[in-house]
Scaffold this motif. Sequence first.
Motif, mmCIF file in Angstrom:
data_model
loop_
_atom_site.group_PDB
_atom_site.id
_atom_site.type_symbol
_atom_site.label_atom_id
_atom_site.label_comp_id
_atom_site.label_asym_id
_atom_site.label_seq_id
_atom_site.Cartn_x
_atom_site.Cartn_y
_atom_site.Cartn_z
ATOM 1 N N ASP A 151 -20.143 2.842 -6.861
ATOM 2 C CA ASP A 151 -19.159 2.060 -7.620
ATOM 3 C C ASP A 151 -17.804 2.759 -7.649
ATOM 4 O OD1 ASP A 151 -20.968 0.068 -8.145
ATOM 5 O OD2 ASP A 151 -21.546 0.841 -10.123
ATOM 6 N N GLU A 152 -17.819 4.084 -7.762
ATOM 7 C CA GLU A 152 -16.563 4.829 -7.744
ATOM 8 C C GLU A 152 -15.858 4.681 -6.390
ATOM 9 O OE1 GLU A 152 -17.469 8.821 -8.745
ATOM 10 O OE2 GLU A 152 -17.932 8.388 -10.847
ATOM 11 N N LEU A 153 -16.646 4.638 -5.330
ATOM 12 C CA LEU A 153 -16.060 4.441 -4.004
ATOM 13 C C LEU A 153 -15.452 3.051 -3.884
ATOM 14 C CD1 LEU A 153 -15.591 5.653 -1.232
ATOM 15 C CD2 LEU A 153 -17.842 4.815 -0.545
ATOM 16 N N ARG A 154 -16.120 2.066 -4.445
ATOM 17 C CA ARG A 154 -15.551 0.705 -4.451
ATOM 18 C C ARG A 154 -14.223 0.687 -5.199
ATOM 19 N NH1 ARG A 154 -20.648 -1.223 -6.255
ATOM 20 N NH2 ARG A 154 -21.953 -2.120 -4.623
ATOM 21 N N LYS A 155 -14.132 1.450 -6.279
ATOM 22 C CA LYS A 155 -12.900 1.505 -7.062
ATOM 23 C C LYS A 155 -11.745 2.051 -6.230
ATOM 24 C CE LYS A 155 -10.896 3.593 -11.227
ATOM 25 N NZ LYS A 155 -11.130 4.523 -12.358
ATOM 26 N N VAL A 156 -12.019 3.075 -5.426
ATOM 27 C CA VAL A 156 -10.982 3.631 -4.553
ATOM 28 C C VAL A 156 -10.446 2.547 -3.619
ATOM 29 C CG1 VAL A 156 -10.523 5.274 -2.681
ATOM 30 C CG2 VAL A 156 -11.881 5.981 -4.659
ATOM 31 N N VAL A 157 -11.349 1.760 -3.063
ATOM 32 C CA VAL A 157 -10.947 0.695 -2.139
ATOM 33 C C VAL A 157 -10.126 -0.373 -2.876
ATOM 34 C CG1 VAL A 157 -11.784 -1.130 -0.607
ATOM 35 C CG2 VAL A 157 -12.913 1.112 -0.618
ATOM 36 N N ARG A 158 -10.563 -0.755 -4.076
ATOM 37 C CA ARG A 158 -9.833 -1.785 -4.840
ATOM 38 C C ARG A 158 -8.409 -1.332 -5.163
ATOM 39 N NH1 ARG A 158 -14.590 -2.026 -7.957
ATOM 40 N NH2 ARG A 158 -13.506 -0.986 -9.675
ATOM 41 N N VAL A 159 -8.251 -0.083 -5.536
ATOM 42 C CA VAL A 159 -6.931 0.427 -5.892
ATOM 43 C C VAL A 159 -6.014 0.453 -4.667
ATOM 44 C CG1 VAL A 159 -5.705 2.510 -6.619
ATOM 45 C CG2 VAL A 159 -7.726 1.755 -7.887
ATOM 46 N N ILE A 160 -6.551 0.856 -3.538
ATOM 47 C CA ILE A 160 -5.738 0.884 -2.311
ATOM 48 C C ILE A 160 -5.269 -0.520 -1.942
ATOM 49 C CG2 ILE A 160 -5.835 1.345 0.183
ATOM 50 C CD1 ILE A 160 -7.713 3.656 -0.391
ATOM 51 N N LYS A 161 -6.133 -1.499 -2.138
ATOM 52 C CA LYS A 161 -5.795 -2.870 -1.774
ATOM 53 C C LYS A 161 -4.691 -3.456 -2.663
ATOM 54 C CE LYS A 161 -10.120 -4.250 0.444
ATOM 55 N NZ LYS A 161 -9.456 -4.489 1.736
ATOM 56 N N LYS A 162 -4.417 -2.837 -3.808
ATOM 57 C CA LYS A 162 -3.312 -3.311 -4.645
ATOM 58 C C LYS A 162 -1.971 -3.100 -3.954
ATOM 59 C CE LYS A 162 -5.645 -2.636 -9.104
ATOM 60 N NZ LYS A 162 -5.631 -1.938 -10.415
ATOM 61 N N ILE A 163 -1.919 -2.112 -3.085
ATOM 62 C CA ILE A 163 -0.681 -1.869 -2.329
ATOM 63 C C ILE A 163 -0.643 -2.719 -1.073
ATOM 64 C CG2 ILE A 163 0.671 -0.098 -1.124
ATOM 65 C CD1 ILE A 163 -0.587 1.980 -2.973
ATOM 66 N N ASP A 164 -1.774 -2.772 -0.377
ATOM 67 C CA ASP A 164 -1.857 -3.584 0.848
ATOM 68 C C ASP A 164 -3.262 -4.150 0.920
ATOM 69 O OD1 ASP A 164 -1.894 -4.739 3.316
ATOM 70 O OD2 ASP A 164 -1.363 -2.928 4.447
ATOM 71 N N GLU A 165 -3.370 -5.463 0.909
ATOM 72 C CA GLU A 165 -4.675 -6.122 0.904
ATOM 73 C C GLU A 165 -5.490 -5.756 2.146
ATOM 74 O OE1 GLU A 165 -7.846 -8.173 -0.453
ATOM 75 O OE2 GLU A 165 -5.996 -7.745 -1.548
ATOM 76 N N ALA A 166 -4.813 -5.420 3.239
ATOM 77 C CA ALA A 166 -5.519 -5.077 4.477
ATOM 78 C C ALA A 166 -6.019 -3.636 4.492
ATOM 79 C CB ALA A 166 -4.620 -5.310 5.682
ATOM 80 N N ALA A 167 -5.582 -2.842 3.527
ATOM 81 C CA ALA A 167 -5.973 -1.433 3.483
ATOM 82 C C ALA A 167 -7.352 -1.280 2.812
ATOM 83 C CB ALA A 167 -4.921 -0.619 2.748
ATOM 84 N N PRO A 168 -8.093 -0.229 3.144
ATOM 85 C CA PRO A 168 -7.826 0.711 4.227
ATOM 86 C C PRO A 168 -7.954 0.040 5.595
ATOM 87 C CG PRO A 168 -10.005 1.112 3.314
ATOM 88 C CD PRO A 168 -9.368 0.080 2.450
ATOM 89 N N HIS A 169 -7.084 0.413 6.493
ATOM 90 C CA HIS A 169 -7.051 -0.245 7.789
ATOM 91 C C HIS A 169 -8.213 0.212 8.681
ATOM 92 C CE1 HIS A 169 -2.827 0.107 6.240
ATOM 93 N NE2 HIS A 169 -2.990 -1.204 6.315
ATOM 94 N N THR A 170 -8.719 1.392 8.419
ATOM 95 C CA THR A 170 -9.899 1.906 9.124
ATOM 96 C C THR A 170 -10.781 2.626 8.109
ATOM 97 O OG1 THR A 170 -8.683 2.226 11.202
ATOM 98 C CG2 THR A 170 -10.753 3.435 10.945
ATOM 99 N N THR A 171 -12.069 2.316 8.119
ATOM 100 C CA THR A 171 -13.030 3.012 7.264
ATOM 101 C C THR A 171 -14.067 3.669 8.155
ATOM 102 O OG1 THR A 171 -12.703 1.416 5.464
ATOM 103 C CG2 THR A 171 -14.670 2.807 5.376
ATOM 104 N N LEU A 172 -14.018 4.983 8.221
ATOM 105 C CA LEU A 172 -14.908 5.739 9.085
ATOM 106 C C LEU A 172 -16.106 6.263 8.300
ATOM 107 C CD1 LEU A 172 -12.349 7.900 11.119
ATOM 108 C CD2 LEU A 172 -13.458 5.766 11.830
#
Length: 401
Positions: A299-320
């Motif tokens: 869930d914490e990892l999902r939160k990181v992704v949600r916060v990044i998407k507030k700046i750019d909906e397409a981000a993160p552009h690559t998830t490795l």
Amino acid sequence: MILRWFGRKKPEEEARPEEKREEEKATEPAPAPEPAPAIPEVVTEAQPVEELPPPPAVETPPPPPVAPEPEAPAEEAFLPEHRPAAEPAKVEETPKKGWLARLKEGLSKSSSKLTDGITGIFTKRKLDDEALEELEELLITADLGPVTAAKLTAELARTRFGKEVSPDEVKRTLAGEVAKIVGPVAQPLTIDMTLKPHVILVVGVNGTGKTTTIGKLARQFREEGKTVMLAAGDTFRAAAVSQLKIWGERTGCPVVARDTGADAAGLAYDAYEQARRQGVDVLMIDTAGRLQNKAGLMDELRKVVRVIKKIDEAAPHTTLLTLDATTGQNAHSQVEVFRDMVNVSGLILTKLDGSARGGVLVALAEKFKLPVHAIGIGEGVHDLRPFDADTFAKSLMGLES
């Protein structure tokens, strides 16, 4: 008479002085044993000591004071010249040995298990049902998985069934089929230079080499002339932050970090904003290692992704997703969970040199069809390379290029 009796000494008292005299006589010889002969013996032992004066002719004392004086400044002046000379020397050794040779060496544990097994099955033997069954079991134990193993043996039976085949023929046929399976997923990691920055989120379980992979990728990007920023999103471990800072110093990349226990999502957001203001080409965000079966951590990892998407909906552009090849079939469950949680876009397999389970990459390619951007075969900075299907397939089967 009485007076005379008292005046006389008792026989015991009269005997005592005589005994004392005898004791004194007995004690007197004790000091006598310290004669002069003991001295001559010491003198004779001291004679070899007199032979020590000749050794001083070696004159070891003068050299020590002279030696340290030139050695100390020589080392101080030589070390800085030696360090830069050592780096190019290492870089030259890498291309001389060749990537194929190093990959083959790294996969030797995996390939030896397959090649030895194939040789044992097909030495002067026809390809019959029994041989195919033994081969399929061998491929499964090499972590290629039951589906892939069945597919490979079926193709071999289609072209060679009933014929006498050599181990080399079997290896070459299998290598060709493996290359067909992994070929479509062998895709280089490309950076969109128009994004400013291209955001790469690196995820994975504990011990898969996320931070080291970020450092190696950062160096590659820097060698290509790109500007790179690193974000120490593993705020749970102080060691991870320190390690990323070291990589930042080595590669000349700024590192955004916070105190241990800080909010990882907030750090990722701030790093993204800073990278945008500075026009950085690539922003790589490290994340805390987590087990795929721990809901709270995911869930914490999902939160990181949600916060990044507030700046750019397409981000993160690559998830490795980094995978440790030594985990074998457990890598399948890791891919399934992380892919569903954070939409993994590509894989990087590490530690292929440390196990006999290199075949798991083939099984992952067959099942998930996710791009495999790079593989790691060592700890060196140049040991992370783009994934090449043909080279990998031949190395896995122990074949020369």
